[in-house]
Design an enzyme around this catalytic site. Structure first.
Site, short mmCIF file in Angstrom:
data_model
loop_
_atom_site.label_atom_id
_atom_site.label_comp_id
_atom_site.label_asym_id
_atom_site.label_seq_id
_atom_site.Cartn_x
_atom_site.Cartn_y
_atom_site.Cartn_z
N CYS A 1 0.83 -1.19 0.00
CA CYS A 1 0.00 0.00 0.00
C CYS A 1 0.87 1.25 0.00
CB CYS A 1 -0.90 -0.02 1.23
SG CYS A 1 -2.01 1.36 1.32
N ARG B 1 1.76 -2.48 4.22
CA ARG B 1 0.34 -2.69 3.92
C ARG B 1 -0.50 -1.63 4.63
NH1 ARG B 1 -3.46 -6.40 2.23
NH2 ARG B 1 -5.33 -6.62 3.53
N HIS B 2 -1.67 -1.35 4.09
CA HIS B 2 -2.56 -0.39 4.71
C HIS B 2 -3.01 -0.87 6.09
CE1 HIS B 2 -5.90 -3.12 3.88
NE2 HIS B 2 -5.44 -3.22 2.64
N GLY B 3 -3.57 0.04 6.88
CA GLY B 3 -4.06 -0.30 8.21
C GLY B 3 -5.38 -1.06 8.14
N SER C 1 -3.88 5.72 4.68
CA SER C 1 -2.83 5.11 5.49
C SER C 1 -1.55 5.94 5.40
CB SER C 1 -2.56 3.68 5.03
OG SER C 1 -3.64 2.82 5.34
#
Length: 340
Positions: free
Chosen positions: A4, A85-87, A181
């Site tokens: 991400c 990676r995104h949250g 994010s």
């Protein structure tokens, strides 16, 4: 690995002082990926099977193998690369209708004399398609804390001067949850450095690098838009393991097994998962499944990603070449600048 946010950070090379060894590291690479481990056991039923839908904060205070490495004392850290990676997010638009479907089926056909059916029928369906995988407030908090932890671990690079001189570069995909994010990560960094908002934290949307699979025509033709690419996944979804889960669920609900399909089974597991990671609630949806069932569903998810994103097809790996080429070129540039 799903990605991400890509953080790049380079620092000026320092000259060894008196008594310091002249040898040093020319580069430090930090790859950050989110993976659930047994640390979350006891927090929720089957939490070790939640995969990328886990509460990532569980790992923040836990030692994960391979993450405790630090540069030796005679080394100077020159660069950090982090692929993040995104949250934590809400369910996607694809999964919400399946959740609604299984909930409606229970309300219409479930055994009204069953306490489990009563609990599920009375449960409020609060998920909707507008959520579509957007970043949850918990995800914002996760990214803020991650930025602060990285800053504390590499203070020489995550410094006010580096930030103001814009030596920190942020790349993100165009996905809403990814952009948010990135913003949250920058917010955490600025808070740690006691800087006003947006003094130097600018990001670039680059789907060519961050969503390379969307820009590879061969991948889209052979895998993404190919109805036969996930043939093995469909075979498993219609196999004896899934049939057993559907039969057990139907028995608990007092309805016909033919009324339940594989998508409903997956939706049930997602409802159990999301209720915990988003609300901290162990919901009655979890009671529809046994641990053996959850192991099967985790395998089903892994099987899908194997064929769609991983080793199932050679093009899956080839499509990421541009990302790695860009990474290594940036590393080479940093080494050359350091040597000069």
């Amino acid at each position: 690995m799903l990605r991400c946010l890509w953080l790049r950070l380079s620092g000026a090379a320092s000259v060894p002082g008196p008594g310091r060894a002249s040898s040093r590291c020319s580069l430090l690479i930090l790859c950050v990926s989110i993976r659930l481990c047994a640390a979350s056991l006891g927090r929720s039923p089957w939490a070790e099977y939640y995969g990328t839908k886990s509460r990532y904060e569980v790992l923040s205070g836990v030692s994960v193998p391979g993450t405790d490495w630090l540069a030796p004392a005679n080394c100077t850290v020159l660069q950090v690369n982090a692929l993040i990676r995104h949250g934590t997010r809400y369910p996607t638009r694809k999964n919400v209708p399946r959740m609604v479907e299984i909930h409606q089926l229970i309300r219409e056909q479930g055994d009204v004399g069953s306490s489990l059916v009563q609990a599920l029928a009375g449960w409020h369906m609060w998920y909707n398609e507008r959520m579509d995988g957007n970043l949850h407030p918990l995800g914002i908090s996760e990214m803020v804390k991650l930025a602060k932890r990285l800053s504390a671990r590499f203070p020489a690079l995550f410094a006010v001067q580096s930030y103001k001189e814009k030596r920190l570069k942020f790349l993100t995909s165009s996905k809403h949850r990814c952009v948010n994010s990135t913003k949250s990560f920058i917010q955490g960094l600025e808070s740690y450095l006691n800087l006003p908002d947006q003094e130097g934290g600018q990001w670039e949307v680059n789907d060519g690098l961050m969503r390379f699979f969307d820009h590879c025509e061969k991948f889209k033709n052979l895998v993404e838009n190919n109805n036969t690419a996930l043939h093995q996944v469909e075979i498993f979804k219609n196999g004896p393991e899934m049939e057993r889960i559907m039969s057990n669920m139907a028995k608990k609900l007092g309805i016909s097994p033919s009324a339940i399909n594989a998508n409903m089974v997956e939706a049930t597991f997602y409802l159990c998962t999301y209720e915990f990671i988003l609300k901290g609630v162990i919901s009655p949806w979890c009671d529809l499944l046994e641990e053996e069932d959850v192991e099967v569903l985790e395998y089903l998810g892994d099987l899908k990603q194997y064929w769609k994103r991983s080793y199932g097809y050679k093009i899956n790996g080839l499509s990421s070449y541009r990302l790695f080429q860009d990474l290594f070129q940036y590393m080479d540039q940093t080494i050359e600048e350091s040597e000069r």
